[in-house]
Design an enzyme around this catalytic site. Structure first.
Site, PDB file in Angstrom:
ATOM      1  N   ARG A 247      45.388  44.219  46.021  1.00  0.00           N
ATOM      2  CA  ARG A 247      44.170  45.011  45.876  1.00  0.00           C
ATOM      3  C   ARG A 247      42.963  44.123  46.187  1.00  0.00           C
ATOM      4  O   ARG A 247      42.912  42.962  45.767  1.00  0.00           O
ATOM      5  CB  ARG A 247      44.026  45.543  44.446  1.00  0.00           C
ATOM      6  N   GLU A 276      37.257  49.795  50.611  1.00  0.00           N
ATOM      7  CA  GLU A 276      37.913  50.321  51.824  1.00  0.00           C
ATOM      8  C   GLU A 276      37.389  51.706  52.176  1.00  0.00           C
ATOM      9  O   GLU A 276      37.148  52.499  51.264  1.00  0.00           O
ATOM     10  CB  GLU A 276      39.434  50.395  51.582  1.00  0.00           C
ATOM     11  N   HIS A 294      45.016  48.432  55.248  1.00  0.00           N
ATOM     12  CA  HIS A 294      45.816  48.833  54.078  1.00  0.00           C
ATOM     13  C   HIS A 294      47.093  49.573  54.523  1.00  0.00           C
ATOM     14  O   HIS A 294      47.274  50.758  54.225  1.00  0.00           O
ATOM     15  CB  HIS A 294      44.981  49.723  53.130  1.00  0.00           C
TER      16      HIS A 294
HETATM   17  P1  NDP Z   1      55.099  44.585  39.852  1.00  0.00           P
HETATM   18  O1  NDP Z   1      54.586  45.208  38.605  1.00  0.00           O
HETATM   19  O2  NDP Z   1      56.549  44.580  40.113  1.00  0.00           O
HETATM   20  O3  NDP Z   1      54.610  43.067  39.920  1.00  0.00           O
HETATM   21  C1  NDP Z   1      53.358  42.658  39.521  1.00  0.00           C
HETATM   22  C2  NDP Z   1      53.401  41.166  39.183  1.00  0.00           C
HETATM   23  O4  NDP Z   1      52.081  40.746  38.848  1.00  0.00           O
HETATM   24  C3  NDP Z   1      54.305  40.817  38.014  1.00  0.00           C
HETATM   25  O5  NDP Z   1      55.137  39.755  38.396  1.00  0.00           O
HETATM   26  C4  NDP Z   1      53.379  40.369  36.905  1.00  0.00           C
HETATM   27  O6  NDP Z   1      53.981  39.261  36.262  1.00  0.00           O
HETATM   28  C5  NDP Z   1      52.109  39.963  37.656  1.00  0.00           C
HETATM   29  N1  NDP Z   1      50.900  40.267  36.885  1.00  0.00           N
HETATM   30  C6  NDP Z   1      50.602  41.404  36.240  1.00  0.00           C
HETATM   31  N2  NDP Z   1      49.416  41.292  35.636  1.00  0.00           N
HETATM   32  C7  NDP Z   1      48.948  40.061  35.910  1.00  0.00           C
HETATM   33  C8  NDP Z   1      47.772  39.363  35.552  1.00  0.00           C
HETATM   34  N3  NDP Z   1      46.840  39.919  34.760  1.00  0.00           N
HETATM   35  N4  NDP Z   1      47.612  38.110  36.021  1.00  0.00           N
HETATM   36  C9  NDP Z   1      48.570  37.543  36.802  1.00  0.00           C
HETATM   37  N5  NDP Z   1      49.710  38.156  37.161  1.00  0.00           N
HETATM   38  C10 NDP Z   1      49.896  39.411  36.726  1.00  0.00           C
HETATM   39  O7  NDP Z   1      54.308  45.301  41.022  1.00  0.00           O
HETATM   40  P2  NDP Z   1      54.715  45.428  42.566  1.00  0.00           P
HETATM   41  O8  NDP Z   1      55.206  44.095  43.029  1.00  0.00           O
HETATM   42  O9  NDP Z   1      55.578  46.606  42.768  1.00  0.00           O
HETATM   43  O10 NDP Z   1      53.275  45.742  43.204  1.00  0.00           O
HETATM   44  C11 NDP Z   1      52.213  44.823  43.075  1.00  0.00           C
HETATM   45  C12 NDP Z   1      50.924  45.429  43.569  1.00  0.00           C
HETATM   46  O11 NDP Z   1      50.924  45.495  44.997  1.00  0.00           O
HETATM   47  C13 NDP Z   1      50.659  46.892  43.167  1.00  0.00           C
HETATM   48  O12 NDP Z   1      50.118  46.963  41.865  1.00  0.00           O
HETATM   49  C14 NDP Z   1      49.703  47.374  44.210  1.00  0.00           C
HETATM   50  O13 NDP Z   1      48.368  47.233  43.805  1.00  0.00           O
HETATM   51  C15 NDP Z   1      49.958  46.451  45.402  1.00  0.00           C
HETATM   52  N6  NDP Z   1      50.480  47.193  46.551  1.00  0.00           N
HETATM   53  C16 NDP Z   1      49.805  47.182  47.746  1.00  0.00           C
HETATM   54  C17 NDP Z   1      50.299  47.850  48.826  1.00  0.00           C
HETATM   55  C18 NDP Z   1      49.597  47.847  50.147  1.00  0.00           C
HETATM   56  O14 NDP Z   1      49.690  48.822  50.879  1.00  0.00           O
HETATM   57  N7  NDP Z   1      48.929  46.781  50.544  1.00  0.00           N
HETATM   58  C19 NDP Z   1      51.517  48.660  48.754  1.00  0.00           C
HETATM   59  C20 NDP Z   1      52.167  48.570  47.456  1.00  0.00           C
HETATM   60  C21 NDP Z   1      51.655  47.857  46.425  1.00  0.00           C
HETATM   61  P3  NDP Z   1      53.660  38.924  34.738  1.00  0.00           P
HETATM   62  O15 NDP Z   1      54.036  40.165  33.965  1.00  0.00           O
HETATM   63  O16 NDP Z   1      54.471  37.729  34.413  1.00  0.00           O
HETATM   64  O17 NDP Z   1      52.212  38.618  34.681  1.00  0.00           O
HETATM   65  C1  DGY Z   2      50.285  51.391  46.677  1.00  0.00           C
HETATM   66  O1  DGY Z   2      51.405  51.915  46.701  1.00  0.00           O
HETATM   67  O2  DGY Z   2      49.747  50.998  45.645  1.00  0.00           O
HETATM   68  C2  DGY Z   2      49.595  51.209  47.992  1.00  0.00           C
HETATM   69  O3  DGY Z   2      48.473  50.421  47.884  1.00  0.00           O
HETATM   70  C3  DGY Z   2      49.289  52.510  48.634  1.00  0.00           C
HETATM   71  O4  DGY Z   2      48.228  53.097  47.981  1.00  0.00           O
END
Ligand code: NDP
Ligand code: DGY
Length: 331
Positions: A247, A276, A294
């Site tokens: 994000r 965006e 994105h």
């Molecule tokens: P997950 O929930 O599986 O992973 C998130 C990770 O972030 C966890 O390992 C967690 O570890 C860590 N985390 C959470 N909060 C914090 C914090 N405050 N500080 C540091 N680390 C933190 O999510 P996904 O991997 O499925 O997705 C991650 C993000 O990717 C989504 O939330 C979304 O915003 C973004 N995304 C973007 C896309 C795009 O089109 N560019 C598409 C899909 C997703 P821990 O609990 O140990 O902190």
């Molecule tokens: C997600 O899945 O969070 C992507 O950013 C698409 O919005």
């Protein structure tokens, strides 16, 4: 893999007359909107030019809401929907949902994890390749006919370099697997260390200092706003590259622009931005920056799978069956 939650509809919700009324607050692709319209009474809040008028007509009967991953749903809108039971997010990120508010009102929030993980990880690797190996610049070089005039520039070997991952979750782990296969080292940070082969560095600045590529893969929202700031860029240093597939809000964008301008960091590969589709003008001019609109999950296959999951959660909820996903804060 999508897990089915053991959560069943709470019995205090009154029986519904089907089809349920759904408020749609984001532009949806036909492969999701078509099936939704077939099974629910959909009200297009996103498209309508008279939002207040639409709410006057239907607010009281809205039981479900569909939004995008990047959509911000203000509490003022939810206040206007007294019968709302479920928000189904078409995306995994739910930083635009006021989670504490939903918890208080017992509004369920579902999202689309897992089905998009591989595509997003591919984009992170692509940004590492495009920034590190200069592929975007080199592609422009060939198209411009410059190869006829001079040799291409030399770039950076990726093998042996360190990728620091902020957020070793589903996507972070998929990125780690891919870059490991490329011979790169992986370190990570997050709120907690995890079992597994990768090096945990608890402090983000220390992770940045140890990284050649710092990849942002944690959720957005208030807890991570501007986590990657000027101090982190100073630690990443003049040979370091920032990559963001999570994000825009997680990076202090003006500090990043300055760090790129004055050579504090080497390069940036970005799929997401604060406002965006508006992108800070200086980024558009920089040769050491690769910008994507994105597109982390933007393949036909994955968006269809996300759409199916988004609708399946609504189907399950209104059939009083277990939800397929539920955000952890409400689990
Ligand atoms: P997950 O929930 O599986 O992973 C998130 C990770 O972030 C966890 O390992 C967690 O570890 C860590 N985390 C959470 N909060 C914090 C914090 N405050 N500080 C540091 N680390 C933190 O999510 P996904 O991997 O499925 O997705 C991650 C993000 O990717 C989504 O939330 C979304 O915003 C973004 N995304 C973007 C896309 C795009 O089109 N560019 C598409 C899909 C997703 P821990 O609990 O140990 O902190
Ligand atoms: C997600 O899945 O969070 C992507 O950013 C698409 O919005």
């Amino acid at each position: 893999m999508v897990r089915s939650t053991s959560f069943f509809a709470a019995s205090h919700f009154p029986e519904l007359t089907m089809p349920a009324d759904i408020l749609v607050t984001a532009p949806l692709p036909d492969f999701l909107y078509g099936p939704l319209k077939a099974d629910f009474r959909c009200h297009d809040y996103f498209q309508t030019t008279d939002k207040a008028g639409l709410l006057r007509q239907v607010a009281g009967s809205i039981h479900g809401l569909v939004q995008g991953g990047g959509t911000v749903t203000p509490t003022s809108l939810l206040d206007a929907l007294p019968a709302l039971q479920i928000i189904s997010v078409f995306g995994v990120g739910y930083d635009g949902v006021p989670v504490a508010y939903c918890k208080k009102r017992d509004i369920k929030v579902t999202n689309t994890p897992d089905v998009l993980t591989d595509d997003v990880a591919d984009v992170a690797v692509a940004l590492i390749l495009m920034t590190g190996r200069g592929f975007v610049r080199l592609n422009r070089f060939v198209h411009a006919g410059d190869w006829l005039k001079r040799s291409p520039e030399l770039t950076t070997r990726l093998g042996g370099k360190t990728v620091g991952i902020l957020g070793l979750g589903r996507i972070g782990k998929a990125i780690a697997q891919r870059v490991t296969a490329m011979g790169m080292e992986v370190a990570y940070t997050g709120r907690n260390p995890q079992e597994g082969p990768y090096r945990f560095i608890s402090d983000l600045k220390a992770l940045a200092a140890a990284s050649d590529f710092l990849v942002v893969a944690c959720p957005g929202g208030p807890a991570t706003r501007n986590l990657v700031d000027a101090d982190v860029f100073a630690a990443l240093g003049a040979t370091g590259t920032i990559v963001n597939i999570a994000r825009g809000s997680i990076i202090d964008e003006s500090s990043m622009v300055k760090a790129l301008q004055d050579g504090t960091i080497k390069a940036a590969g970005l799929d997401v931005f604060v406002d965006e589709p508006n992108i800070p003008a200086p980024l558009l001019e920089m040769k050491n920056v690769v910008l994507l609109p994105h597109v982390g999950s933007a393949t036909h296959e994955t968006r269809k799978a996300m759409g199916d999951l988004c609708k399946a959660n609504l189907d399950a909820w209104f059939a009083r069956k277990p939800l397929l996903t539920l955000i952890p804060e409400l689990g």
